[in-house]
Design a protein around this motif. Structure first.
Motif, PDB file in Angstrom:
ATOM      1  N   LYS A   1      19.450  11.102 -10.977  1.00 45.36           N
ATOM      2  CA  LYS A   1      18.420  12.154 -10.992  1.00 45.36           C
ATOM      3  C   LYS A   1      17.244  11.746 -11.862  1.00 45.36           C
ATOM      4  CE  LYS A   1      19.761  16.921 -10.300  1.00 45.36           C
ATOM      5  NZ  LYS A   1      20.223  18.157 -10.918  1.00 45.36           N
ATOM      6  N   ASN A   2      17.561  11.123 -13.000  1.00 42.14           N
ATOM      7  CA  ASN A   2      16.524  10.744 -13.954  1.00 42.14           C
ATOM      8  C   ASN A   2      15.571   9.703 -13.349  1.00 42.14           C
ATOM      9  OD1 ASN A   2      15.240  10.883 -16.385  1.00 42.14           O
ATOM     10  ND2 ASN A   2      16.610   9.429 -17.416  1.00 42.14           N
ATOM     11  N   VAL A   3      16.143   8.722 -12.640  1.00 41.86           N
ATOM     12  CA  VAL A   3      15.290   7.720 -11.997  1.00 41.86           C
ATOM     13  C   VAL A   3      14.446   8.396 -10.916  1.00 41.86           C
ATOM     14  CG1 VAL A   3      15.269   5.648 -10.553  1.00 41.86           C
ATOM     15  CG2 VAL A   3      16.793   5.756 -12.539  1.00 41.86           C
ATOM     16  N   THR A   4      15.080   9.234 -10.092  1.00 38.55           N
ATOM     17  CA  THR A   4      14.350   9.913  -9.008  1.00 38.55           C
ATOM     18  C   THR A   4      13.193  10.749  -9.568  1.00 38.55           C
ATOM     19  OG1 THR A   4      16.362   9.989  -7.693  1.00 38.55           O
ATOM     20  CG2 THR A   4      14.616  11.487  -7.031  1.00 38.55           C
ATOM     21  N   ALA A   5      13.425  11.392 -10.712  1.00 38.54           N
ATOM     22  CA  ALA A   5      12.393  12.271 -11.288  1.00 38.54           C
ATOM     23  C   ALA A   5      11.208  11.489 -11.844  1.00 38.54           C
ATOM     24  CB  ALA A   5      13.013  13.130 -12.380  1.00 38.54           C
ATOM     25  N   ASN A   6      11.407  10.203 -12.175  1.00 40.95           N
ATOM     26  CA  ASN A   6      10.341   9.440 -12.841  1.00 40.95           C
ATOM     27  C   ASN A   6       9.722   8.331 -12.006  1.00 40.95           C
ATOM     28  OD1 ASN A   6      10.106  10.456 -15.724  1.00 40.95           O
ATOM     29  ND2 ASN A   6      12.327  10.279 -15.455  1.00 40.95           N
ATOM     30  N   VAL A   7      10.361   7.999 -10.877  1.00 44.08           N
ATOM     31  CA  VAL A   7       9.925   6.818 -10.125  1.00 44.08           C
ATOM     32  C   VAL A   7       8.487   6.919  -9.598  1.00 44.08           C
ATOM     33  CG1 VAL A   7      11.058   7.571  -7.961  1.00 44.08           C
ATOM     34  CG2 VAL A   7      10.609   5.163  -8.324  1.00 44.08           C
ATOM     35  N   SER A   8       8.042   8.115  -9.221  1.00 48.43           N
ATOM     36  CA  SER A   8       6.686   8.227  -8.661  1.00 48.43           C
ATOM     37  C   SER A   8       5.617   7.997  -9.729  1.00 48.43           C
ATOM     38  CB  SER A   8       6.475   9.582  -7.997  1.00 48.43           C
ATOM     39  OG  SER A   8       7.213   9.622  -6.800  1.00 48.43           O
ATOM     40  N   VAL A   9       5.945   8.305 -10.984  1.00 51.64           N
ATOM     41  CA  VAL A   9       4.996   8.069 -12.079  1.00 51.64           C
ATOM     42  C   VAL A   9       4.892   6.560 -12.318  1.00 51.64           C
ATOM     43  CG1 VAL A   9       4.640   8.396 -14.568  1.00 51.64           C
ATOM     44  CG2 VAL A   9       5.412  10.305 -13.153  1.00 51.64           C
ATOM     45  N   VAL A  10       6.048   5.885 -12.350  1.00 52.27           N
ATOM     46  CA  VAL A  10       6.050   4.437 -12.597  1.00 52.27           C
ATOM     47  C   VAL A  10       5.379   3.692 -11.443  1.00 52.27           C
ATOM     48  CG1 VAL A  10       7.561   2.428 -12.901  1.00 52.27           C
ATOM     49  CG2 VAL A  10       8.113   4.585 -14.045  1.00 52.27           C
ATOM     50  N   SER A  11       5.639   4.140 -10.216  1.00 46.56           N
ATOM     51  CA  SER A  11       5.108   3.392  -9.070  1.00 46.56           C
ATOM     52  C   SER A  11       3.610   3.619  -8.858  1.00 46.56           C
ATOM     53  CB  SER A  11       5.898   3.715  -7.800  1.00 46.56           C
ATOM     54  OG  SER A  11       5.715   5.048  -7.463  1.00 46.56           O
ATOM     55  N   ALA A  12       3.027   4.539  -9.611  1.00 46.16           N
ATOM     56  CA  ALA A  12       1.569   4.730  -9.510  1.00 46.16           C
ATOM     57  C   ALA A  12       0.805   3.760 -10.424  1.00 46.16           C
ATOM     58  CB  ALA A  12       1.215   6.175  -9.878  1.00 46.16           C
ATOM     59  N   ILE A  13       1.525   3.007 -11.263  1.00 45.98           N
ATOM     60  CA  ILE A  13       0.870   2.080 -12.207  1.00 45.98           C
ATOM     61  C   ILE A  13       0.482   0.788 -11.462  1.00 45.98           C
ATOM     62  CG2 ILE A  13       1.190   0.749 -14.352  1.00 45.98           C
ATOM     63  CD1 ILE A  13       3.363   2.891 -15.126  1.00 45.98           C
TER      64      ILE A  13
ATOM     65  N   GLN B   1      -0.328  -2.233 -12.279  1.00 48.57           N
ATOM     66  CA  GLN B   1       0.307  -3.489 -12.706  1.00 48.57           C
ATOM     67  C   GLN B   1       1.722  -3.599 -12.140  1.00 48.57           C
ATOM     68  OE1 GLN B   1      -1.433  -1.413 -14.571  1.00 48.57           O
ATOM     69  NE2 GLN B   1      -2.594  -2.461 -16.151  1.00 48.57           N
ATOM     70  N   VAL B   2       2.413  -2.466 -12.067  1.00 48.75           N
ATOM     71  CA  VAL B   2       3.786  -2.454 -11.525  1.00 48.75           C
ATOM     72  C   VAL B   2       3.738  -2.819 -10.047  1.00 48.75           C
ATOM     73  CG1 VAL B   2       5.800  -0.998 -11.037  1.00 48.75           C
ATOM     74  CG2 VAL B   2       4.572  -0.733 -13.211  1.00 48.75           C
ATOM     75  N   ARG B   3       2.794  -2.217  -9.335  1.00 48.92           N
ATOM     76  CA  ARG B   3       2.690  -2.473  -7.891  1.00 48.92           C
ATOM     77  C   ARG B   3       2.359  -3.938  -7.622  1.00 48.92           C
ATOM     78  NH1 ARG B   3       3.478   2.119  -5.554  1.00 48.92           N
ATOM     79  NH2 ARG B   3       3.498   1.034  -3.578  1.00 48.92           N
ATOM     80  N   GLU B   4       1.465  -4.484  -8.463  1.00 46.63           N
ATOM     81  CA  GLU B   4       1.056  -5.871  -8.250  1.00 46.63           C
ATOM     82  C   GLU B   4       2.267  -6.808  -8.311  1.00 46.63           C
ATOM     83  OE1 GLU B   4      -1.857  -9.107 -10.290  1.00 46.63           O
ATOM     84  OE2 GLU B   4      -2.126  -7.018 -10.877  1.00 46.63           O
ATOM     85  N   LYS B   5       3.094  -6.624  -9.332  1.00 52.01           N
ATOM     86  CA  LYS B   5       4.252  -7.519  -9.496  1.00 52.01           C
ATOM     87  C   LYS B   5       5.280  -7.302  -8.368  1.00 52.01           C
ATOM     88  CE  LYS B   5       7.612  -9.920 -11.622  1.00 52.01           C
ATOM     89  NZ  LYS B   5       8.051 -10.320 -12.931  1.00 52.01           N
ATOM     90  N   LEU B   6       5.557  -6.033  -8.037  1.00 51.02           N
ATOM     91  CA  LEU B   6       6.587  -5.781  -7.025  1.00 51.02           C
ATOM     92  C   LEU B   6       6.124  -6.194  -5.623  1.00 51.02           C
ATOM     93  CD1 LEU B   6       8.503  -2.615  -8.239  1.00 51.02           C
ATOM     94  CD2 LEU B   6       8.738  -4.981  -8.882  1.00 51.02           C
ATOM     95  N   VAL B   7       4.842  -6.027  -5.345  1.00 46.71           N
ATOM     96  CA  VAL B   7       4.317  -6.477  -4.043  1.00 46.71           C
ATOM     97  C   VAL B   7       4.423  -8.004  -3.955  1.00 46.71           C
ATOM     98  CG1 VAL B   7       2.218  -6.686  -2.629  1.00 46.71           C
ATOM     99  CG2 VAL B   7       2.830  -4.471  -3.613  1.00 46.71           C
ATOM    100  N   TYR B   8       4.140  -8.689  -5.076  1.00 44.16           N
ATOM    101  CA  TYR B   8       4.281 -10.157  -5.113  1.00 44.16           C
ATOM    102  C   TYR B   8       5.731 -10.544  -4.762  1.00 44.16           C
ATOM    103  CZ  TYR B   8       5.334 -14.629  -7.298  1.00 44.16           C
ATOM    104  OH  TYR B   8       5.813 -15.884  -7.530  1.00 44.16           O
ATOM    105  N   LEU B   9       6.697  -9.853  -5.390  1.00 46.97           N
ATOM    106  CA  LEU B   9       8.115 -10.159  -5.116  1.00 46.97           C
ATOM    107  C   LEU B   9       8.485  -9.851  -3.665  1.00 46.97           C
ATOM    108  CD1 LEU B   9       9.978  -8.838  -8.317  1.00 46.97           C
ATOM    109  CD2 LEU B   9       9.609 -11.220  -7.645  1.00 46.97           C
ATOM    110  N   GLN B  10       7.961  -8.722  -3.148  1.00 46.25           N
ATOM    111  CA  GLN B  10       8.276  -8.331  -1.758  1.00 46.25           C
ATOM    112  C   GLN B  10       7.788  -9.395  -0.767  1.00 46.25           C
ATOM    113  OE1 GLN B  10       6.380  -4.452  -1.746  1.00 46.25           O
ATOM    114  NE2 GLN B  10       7.799  -3.773  -3.334  1.00 46.25           N
ATOM    115  N   ARG B  11       6.570  -9.891  -0.991  1.00 42.89           N
ATOM    116  CA  ARG B  11       6.015 -10.913  -0.084  1.00 42.89           C
ATOM    117  C   ARG B  11       6.819 -12.197  -0.200  1.00 42.89           C
ATOM    118  NH1 ARG B  11      -0.125  -9.497  -1.673  1.00 42.89           N
ATOM    119  NH2 ARG B  11      -0.451  -7.794  -0.196  1.00 42.89           N
TER     120      ARG B  11
END
Ligand code: CDP
Ligand code: CDP
Length: 220
Positions: free
Chosen positions: A85-97, A99-109
């Motif tokens: 529940k705790n991760v679900t409640a906070n994930v949208s805040v973290v994924s709006a950053i 710098q976070v998106r840049e690194k995870l998109v790099y890994l996804q590609r």
């Protein structure tokens, strides 16, 4: 070949993407699980979600991998922990950053470069793979999406409240759709499928047919 599946929480993305991947022999990349894993890392290290400098430092040391559809954060299997529940409640805040998106998109590609892949998330057809051969946007009414989540969770927690789930889903949809970086929007060339009244197999078969048509056209 890349198949991109985007849409809001509970639309059926991961269930359907996994089945399509199995049928086609593609790898399946659950990008939401990656945002959840990084959120879990921040929460367990007690890092403030507004401390961008510290978050950037943690990002540099973070590695996320998939093995047999299980997710590993710095070599630790966190497949169950990321659904809390705790991760679900906070994930949208973290994924709006950004710098976070840049690194995870790099890994996804990077992961997707190794094989034909199907990815599900919020920005796959718009940002991660804007040239994906097939883009699907899955939707369903919020009532149906909340009911689906409720049916999944009730076996583990008898005190679960369907209204609470609906509120959580609506809140997350709003944050995901309104953020500045890579918001959840349908790519102009994505095919929208409303899964509200469709079975899992009906949706899977529709996507398999579309993928087959693309493969036939490409081999002409
Ligand atoms: O499974 P569920 O629909 O609950 O969500 P998920 O796919 O596990 O994604 C969790 C959260 O990660 C989403 O609510 C988004 O905030 C974020 N996410 C994202 O920003 N971009 C993606 N490509 C995938 C997920
Ligand atoms: O990944 P996303 O959050 O979009 O959804 P999911 O976790 O794949 O699906 C949520 C639940 O809806 C799962 O329990 C699926 O079995 C169910 N589902 C369904 O009942 N009918 C569909 N057409 C699609 C999904």
């Amino acid at each position: 070949m890349i198949i991109a599946i985007d849409g809001p929480a509970g639309a059926g993305k991961s269930t359907i993407a996994k089945k399509v991947a199995d049928s086609l022999g593609y790898i399946y990349i659950d990008t939401g699980a990656m945002y959840r894993a990084f959120t879990y890392e921040l929460l367990t290290s007690s890092i403030s979600l507004s401390d961008i400098e510290e978050i950037t430092k943690v990002l540099e040391k973070t590695d996320i991998e998939f093995k047999n559809n299980e997710i590993f954060l710095n070599n630790l299997n966190v497949t169950n922990e990321i659904r809390s529940k705790n991760v679900t409640a906070n994930v949208s805040v973290v994924s709006a950053i950004p710098q976070v998106r840049e690194k995870l998109v790099y890994l996804q590609r990077k992961i997707a470069s190794e094989s034909n892949s199907i990815l599900d998330g919020r920005d796959i057809g718009t940002v991660v793979f804007p040239d994906a051969e097939l883009k699907i946007f899955l939707t369903a009414s919020v009532k149906i999406r909340a009911l689906r989540r409720y049916n999944e969770l009730i076996a583990k927690d008898k005190n679960i409240d369907i209204n609470e789930i609906e509120i959580e889903i609506e809140k997350r949809d709003k944050l995901d759709s309104s953020r500045e970086t890579s918001p959840l929007i349908k790519a102009t060339d994505a095919i929208e499928i409303d899964t509200s009244n469709l079975s899992i197999d009906e949706v899977v078969n529709t996507i398999l047919k579309l993928a087959e048509e693309i493969c036939e056209n490409e081999s002409l």
